[in-house]
Design a protein around this motif. Structure first.
Motif, PDB file in Angstrom:
ATOM      1  N   GLN A  84     -45.164-109.600 -59.046  1.00 55.10           N
ATOM      2  CA  GLN A  84     -45.868-108.742 -59.995  1.00 55.10           C
ATOM      3  C   GLN A  84     -45.217-107.384 -60.257  1.00 55.10           C
ATOM      4  OE1 GLN A  84     -48.631-110.238 -61.585  1.00 55.10           O
ATOM      5  NE2 GLN A  84     -47.535-111.844 -60.501  1.00 55.10           N
ATOM      6  N   ALA A  85     -44.318-106.946 -59.408  1.00 57.50           N
ATOM      7  CA  ALA A  85     -43.688-105.641 -59.633  1.00 57.50           C
ATOM      8  C   ALA A  85     -42.686-105.746 -60.775  1.00 57.50           C
ATOM      9  CB  ALA A  85     -43.003-105.152 -58.364  1.00 57.50           C
ATOM     10  N   PRO A  86     -42.690-104.779 -61.682  1.00 61.24           N
ATOM     11  CA  PRO A  86     -41.781-104.845 -62.835  1.00 61.24           C
ATOM     12  C   PRO A  86     -40.346-104.440 -62.487  1.00 61.24           C
ATOM     13  CG  PRO A  86     -43.280-102.985 -63.048  1.00 61.24           C
ATOM     14  CD  PRO A  86     -43.652-103.699 -61.792  1.00 61.24           C
ATOM     15  N   PHE A  87     -39.651-105.382 -61.859  1.00 60.50           N
ATOM     16  CA  PHE A  87     -38.228-105.242 -61.558  1.00 60.50           C
ATOM     17  C   PHE A  87     -37.490-106.388 -62.232  1.00 60.50           C
ATOM     18  CE2 PHE A  87     -40.044-103.143 -57.821  1.00 60.50           C
ATOM     19  CZ  PHE A  87     -39.299-101.974 -57.801  1.00 60.50           C
ATOM     20  N   TRP A  88     -36.263-106.128 -62.628  1.00 61.62           N
ATOM     21  CA  TRP A  88     -35.405-107.170 -63.192  1.00 61.62           C
ATOM     22  C   TRP A  88     -34.148-107.219 -62.350  1.00 61.62           C
ATOM     23  CZ3 TRP A  88     -38.271-103.615 -65.801  1.00 61.62           C
ATOM     24  CH2 TRP A  88     -39.303-104.137 -66.579  1.00 61.62           C
ATOM     25  N   LYS A  89     -33.818-108.433 -61.887  1.00 59.14           N
ATOM     26  CA  LYS A  89     -32.684-108.617 -60.983  1.00 59.14           C
ATOM     27  C   LYS A  89     -31.620-109.482 -61.648  1.00 59.14           C
ATOM     28  CE  LYS A  89     -35.876-108.673 -57.102  1.00 59.14           C
ATOM     29  NZ  LYS A  89     -36.423-109.487 -56.019  1.00 59.14           N
ATOM     30  N   LYS A  90     -30.397-109.015 -61.592  1.00 56.75           N
ATOM     31  CA  LYS A  90     -29.275-109.773 -62.150  1.00 56.75           C
ATOM     32  C   LYS A  90     -28.234-109.937 -61.057  1.00 56.75           C
ATOM     33  CE  LYS A  90     -26.891-107.766 -65.340  1.00 56.75           C
ATOM     34  NZ  LYS A  90     -26.322-107.227 -66.582  1.00 56.75           N
ATOM     35  N   GLU A  91     -27.883-111.192 -60.778  1.00 56.39           N
ATOM     36  CA  GLU A  91     -26.869-111.503 -59.770  1.00 56.39           C
ATOM     37  C   GLU A  91     -25.523-111.747 -60.428  1.00 56.39           C
ATOM     38  OE1 GLU A  91     -29.495-113.967 -56.487  1.00 56.39           O
ATOM     39  OE2 GLU A  91     -28.521-115.085 -58.090  1.00 56.39           O
ATOM     40  N   GLN A  92     -24.480-111.331 -59.734  1.00 57.79           N
ATOM     41  CA  GLN A  92     -23.114-111.662 -60.130  1.00 57.79           C
ATOM     42  C   GLN A  92     -22.651-112.821 -59.263  1.00 57.79           C
ATOM     43  OE1 GLN A  92     -21.301-110.588 -62.658  1.00 57.79           O
ATOM     44  NE2 GLN A  92     -22.835-109.094 -63.297  1.00 57.79           N
ATOM     45  N   THR A  93     -22.252-113.918 -59.911  1.00 58.82           N
ATOM     46  CA  THR A  93     -21.773-115.096 -59.194  1.00 58.82           C
ATOM     47  C   THR A  93     -20.399-115.469 -59.739  1.00 58.82           C
ATOM     48  OG1 THR A  93     -22.591-116.786 -60.717  1.00 58.82           O
ATOM     49  CG2 THR A  93     -24.178-115.915 -59.105  1.00 58.82           C
ATOM     50  N   ALA A  94     -19.768-116.443 -59.111  1.00 66.65           N
ATOM     51  CA  ALA A  94     -18.468-116.921 -59.589  1.00 66.65           C
ATOM     52  C   ALA A  94     -18.576-117.503 -61.004  1.00 66.65           C
ATOM     53  CB  ALA A  94     -17.910-117.969 -58.626  1.00 66.65           C
ATOM     54  N   GLU A  95     -19.771-117.945 -61.377  1.00 68.55           N
ATOM     55  CA  GLU A  95     -20.000-118.502 -62.708  1.00 68.55           C
ATOM     56  C   GLU A  95     -20.464-117.453 -63.714  1.00 68.55           C
ATOM     57  OE1 GLU A  95     -22.592-121.869 -62.403  1.00 68.55           O
ATOM     58  OE2 GLU A  95     -21.200-122.955 -61.111  1.00 68.55           O
ATOM     59  N   GLY A  96     -20.505-116.200 -63.283  1.00 65.50           N
ATOM     60  CA  GLY A  96     -20.938-115.119 -64.168  1.00 65.50           C
ATOM     61  C   GLY A  96     -22.271-114.535 -63.750  1.00 65.50           C
ATOM     62  N   TYR A 121     -38.717-100.175 -64.815  1.00 68.77           N
ATOM     63  CA  TYR A 121     -39.257 -99.346 -65.879  1.00 68.77           C
ATOM     64  C   TYR A 121     -39.870 -98.122 -65.192  1.00 68.77           C
ATOM     65  CZ  TYR A 121     -41.523 -98.308 -70.324  1.00 68.77           C
ATOM     66  OH  TYR A 121     -41.909 -97.733 -71.504  1.00 68.77           O
ATOM     67  N   PRO A 122     -39.164 -96.974 -65.189  1.00 72.47           N
ATOM     68  CA  PRO A 122     -39.653 -95.787 -64.477  1.00 72.47           C
ATOM     69  C   PRO A 122     -41.071 -95.407 -64.908  1.00 72.47           C
ATOM     70  CG  PRO A 122     -37.394 -95.454 -65.189  1.00 72.47           C
ATOM     71  CD  PRO A 122     -37.869 -96.725 -65.841  1.00 72.47           C
ATOM     72  N   GLY A 123     -41.873 -95.067 -63.933  1.00 69.83           N
ATOM     73  CA  GLY A 123     -43.265 -94.717 -64.174  1.00 69.83           C
ATOM     74  C   GLY A 123     -44.165 -95.939 -64.107  1.00 69.83           C
ATOM     75  N   MET A 124     -43.866 -96.962 -64.867  1.00 75.58           N
ATOM     76  CA  MET A 124     -44.667 -98.180 -64.854  1.00 75.58           C
ATOM     77  C   MET A 124     -44.532 -98.891 -63.506  1.00 75.58           C
ATOM     78  SD  MET A 124     -44.711-101.377 -67.519  1.00 75.58           S
ATOM     79  CE  MET A 124     -43.386-102.372 -66.868  1.00 75.58           C
ATOM     80  N   THR A 125     -43.329 -98.936 -62.971  1.00 71.20           N
ATOM     81  CA  THR A 125     -43.100 -99.629 -61.704  1.00 71.20           C
ATOM     82  C   THR A 125     -43.876 -98.955 -60.576  1.00 71.20           C
ATOM     83  OG1 THR A 125     -40.919-100.307 -62.479  1.00 71.20           O
ATOM     84  CG2 THR A 125     -41.320-100.433 -60.111  1.00 71.20           C
ATOM     85  N   GLU A 126     -43.762 -97.650 -60.485  1.00 70.94           N
ATOM     86  CA  GLU A 126     -44.470 -96.915 -59.425  1.00 70.94           C
ATOM     87  C   GLU A 126     -45.979 -97.103 -59.558  1.00 70.94           C
ATOM     88  OE1 GLU A 126     -40.559 -94.726 -60.099  1.00 70.94           O
ATOM     89  OE2 GLU A 126     -42.033 -95.740 -61.353  1.00 70.94           O
ATOM     90  N   LYS A 127     -46.483 -97.039 -60.782  1.00 71.06           N
ATOM     91  CA  LYS A 127     -47.917 -97.206 -61.021  1.00 71.06           C
ATOM     92  C   LYS A 127     -48.381 -98.597 -60.584  1.00 71.06           C
ATOM     93  CE  LYS A 127     -51.401 -96.766 -64.623  1.00 71.06           C
ATOM     94  NZ  LYS A 127     -51.653 -96.458 -66.037  1.00 71.06           N
ATOM     95  N   ALA A 128     -47.598 -99.620 -60.894  1.00 74.16           N
ATOM     96  CA  ALA A 128     -47.953-100.988 -60.502  1.00 74.16           C
ATOM     97  C   ALA A 128     -47.983-101.140 -58.987  1.00 74.16           C
ATOM     98  CB  ALA A 128     -46.970-101.985 -61.121  1.00 74.16           C
ATOM     99  N   ILE A 129     -47.018-100.556 -58.302  1.00 73.96           N
ATOM    100  CA  ILE A 129     -46.974-100.670 -56.841  1.00 73.96           C
ATOM    101  C   ILE A 129     -48.091 -99.853 -56.202  1.00 73.96           C
ATOM    102  CG2 ILE A 129     -45.578-100.280 -54.774  1.00 73.96           C
ATOM    103  CD1 ILE A 129     -43.093-100.880 -56.548  1.00 73.96           C
ATOM    104  N   GLU A 130     -48.401 -98.696 -56.765  1.00 75.06           N
ATOM    105  CA  GLU A 130     -49.552 -97.905 -56.280  1.00 75.06           C
ATOM    106  C   GLU A 130     -50.828 -98.735 -56.359  1.00 75.06           C
ATOM    107  OE1 GLU A 130     -50.015 -94.991 -54.830  1.00 75.06           O
ATOM    108  OE2 GLU A 130     -48.075 -94.003 -55.094  1.00 75.06           O
ATOM    109  N   ALA A 131     -51.005 -99.469 -57.460  1.00 70.39           N
ATOM    110  CA  ALA A 131     -52.195-100.318 -57.612  1.00 70.39           C
ATOM    111  C   ALA A 131     -52.206-101.430 -56.561  1.00 70.39           C
ATOM    112  CB  ALA A 131     -52.247-100.910 -59.019  1.00 70.39           C
ATOM    113  N   MET A 132     -51.029-101.971 -56.234  1.00 71.34           N
ATOM    114  CA  MET A 132     -50.939-102.991 -55.181  1.00 71.34           C
ATOM    115  C   MET A 132     -51.360-102.414 -53.838  1.00 71.34           C
ATOM    116  SD  MET A 132     -47.274-104.685 -56.112  1.00 71.34           S
ATOM    117  CE  MET A 132     -46.911-105.138 -57.796  1.00 71.34           C
ATOM    118  N   ILE A 133     -50.927-101.200 -53.538  1.00 67.29           N
ATOM    119  CA  ILE A 133     -51.304-100.548 -52.275  1.00 67.29           C
ATOM    120  C   ILE A 133     -52.804-100.273 -52.251  1.00 67.29           C
ATOM    121  CG2 ILE A 133     -51.029 -98.465 -50.874  1.00 67.29           C
ATOM    122  CD1 ILE A 133     -48.055 -98.451 -51.733  1.00 67.29           C
ATOM    123  N   ASP A 134     -53.366 -99.833 -53.374  1.00 62.87           N
ATOM    124  CA  ASP A 134     -54.822 -99.633 -53.449  1.00 62.87           C
ATOM    125  C   ASP A 134     -55.546-100.938 -53.146  1.00 62.87           C
ATOM    126  OD1 ASP A 134     -54.471 -96.953 -54.132  1.00 62.87           O
ATOM    127  OD2 ASP A 134     -54.792 -97.296 -56.282  1.00 62.87           O
TER     128      ASP A 134
END
Length: 159
Positions: A123-135, A57-70
């Motif tokens: 805690q970082a707002p990322f969504w990961k989708k893997e491609q596998t042989a099962e979809g 989520y552009p903007g939200m992700t960077e802000k969340a990671i900045e808070a982690m660094i703080d």
């Protein structure tokens, strides 16, 4: 101090040597730099992985990671930190994430780097989708990731 931004979300690959040089940025106080690079594996949970797609989520992700660094700066005696996280379609062996930290001594750099990576995994707002042989399948944070974060006294918000 580092001349590069502390957080970068990008589709582009990164170069460790360039990033460490930017993090150090002629800071003569630096006696230690710790870095972690995460890469795409070709297997996960017993299935082959042909690719991984990361969204944010552009903007939200960077802000969340900045808070982690703080938070890392409050907990550890560090000079600078840099987090690069890639998004888009990635293949096995591709670099996904870089966490790099500088300090006067190695202990603080190691701890801050591990703290930031544990925080990012859950805690970082990322969504990961893997491609596998099962979809395609979405990847959730693991219980072990939540436990890693808990050792820092932080309860995972996804728990």
């Amino acid at each position: 101090m580092a001349s590069s931004p502390r957080v970068l979300i990008t589709t582009d690959d990164f170069n460790l040597a360039d990033e460490v040089a930017a993090l150090r940025a002629n800071d003569k106080r630096v006696g230690a730099v710790c870095s972690f690079i995460g890469t795409v594996r070709d297997r996960n949970d017993g299935l082959g992985v042909s690719s991984m797609e990361l969204e944010h989520y552009p903007g939200m992700t960077e802000k969340a990671i900045e808070a982690m660094i703080d938070e890392a700066h409050q907990r550890f005696d560090i000079y600078a930190a840099r987090v690069i996280h890639r998004v888009g379609l990635l293949q096995p062996l591709d670099q996904i994430v870089l966490v790099a930290v500088s300090s006067a001594h190695r202990g603080e750099s190691f701890q801050a780097c591990e703290f930031l990576m544990d925080y990012l995994k859950t805690q970082a707002p990322f969504w990961k989708k893997e491609q596998t042989a099962e979809g395609a399948r979405w990847v959730d944070a693991r219980v072990s990731d939540d436990a890693a974060l808990a050792k820092w006294g932080i309860r995972a918000s996804n728990a």
